[in-house]
Design a protein around this motif. Structure first.
Motif, mmCIF file in Angstrom:
data_model
loop_
_atom_site.group_PDB
_atom_site.id
_atom_site.type_symbol
_atom_site.label_atom_id
_atom_site.label_comp_id
_atom_site.label_asym_id
_atom_site.label_seq_id
_atom_site.Cartn_x
_atom_site.Cartn_y
_atom_site.Cartn_z
ATOM 1 N N LYS A 135 9.303 6.413 0.945
ATOM 2 C CA LYS A 135 8.494 5.695 0.346
ATOM 3 C C LYS A 135 8.726 4.924 -1.416
ATOM 4 C CE LYS A 135 3.947 8.089 1.123
ATOM 5 N NZ LYS A 135 2.653 8.354 0.838
ATOM 6 N N GLN B 299 4.372 4.881 7.505
ATOM 7 C CA GLN B 299 3.526 4.197 7.896
ATOM 8 C C GLN B 299 3.191 2.799 7.973
ATOM 9 O OE1 GLN B 299 0.059 6.084 8.351
ATOM 10 N NE2 GLN B 299 1.717 7.962 8.178
ATOM 11 N N ARG B 300 4.359 1.617 7.254
ATOM 12 C CA ARG B 300 4.104 0.426 7.359
ATOM 13 C C ARG B 300 2.689 0.326 6.740
ATOM 14 N NH1 ARG B 300 7.257 -2.533 9.253
ATOM 15 N NH2 ARG B 300 6.439 -4.639 10.216
ATOM 16 N N SER B 301 2.626 0.733 5.515
ATOM 17 C CA SER B 301 1.355 0.316 3.986
ATOM 18 C C SER B 301 1.981 -0.214 2.916
ATOM 19 C CB SER B 301 0.617 1.071 4.187
ATOM 20 O OG SER B 301 0.661 2.199 3.508
ATOM 21 N N ASP C 114 5.443 1.670 1.708
ATOM 22 C CA ASP C 114 5.329 3.528 2.918
ATOM 23 C C ASP C 114 5.826 2.959 4.083
ATOM 24 O OD1 ASP C 114 5.565 5.366 4.573
ATOM 25 O OD2 ASP C 114 3.110 6.239 3.169
#
Length: 133
Positions: free
Chosen positions: A36, A48-50, A45
């Protein structure tokens, strides 16, 4: 430069050529399961591709996320519009400025408190952009 398993051989070669043309040193980064990138008020992240901004999930398009992650991996480094375009779209085109400008503008609307006075993504006039840590 980020190479993934899904990159084609040609895509990998283009990324390597781009880096070698612009830099004399390469940095190898080992990715862990909890990778992250955390900055003041912003968390990215990669697994998670978030993106979380001030505790809230930010919905980004694939290209917006790729742009943010690409810039944030090398905070304070200036990337040219051409480097950004080639990394995001894996292509070379003559209308690079318009594509990258629009992508940055949309991303700023989503992650900046005030997109007119950005904190994270700084414009370097006549060159490109950089992510400020």
């Amino acid at each position: 430069m980020i190479l993934t398993i899904s990159d084609s051989e040609e895509g990998i070669l283009n990324k390597i050529k781009s880096v070698l043309a612009c830099e004399s040193t390469l940095e190898v980064m080992e990715i862990t399961n909890s990778e992250k990138l955390t900055f003041q008020g912003l968390e990215i992240d990669q697994l998670q591709r978030s993106v979380i901004k001030d505790g809230k999930v930010v919905e980004l398009t694939r290209h917006e996320y790729d742009l943010l992650f690409y810039l944030a991996l090398s905070p304070n480094r200036v990337f040219t519009k051409e480097q950004i375009y080639q990394h995001i779209y894996e292509d070379v085109e003559s209308e690079v400025d318009n594509h990258v400008y629009g992508l940055v503008k949309n991303l700023r609307k989503k992650i900046e408190e005030n997109p007119e006075e950005p904190h994270y993504i700084e414009t370097i006039r006549g060159v490109g952009y950089r992510f400020r840590a």
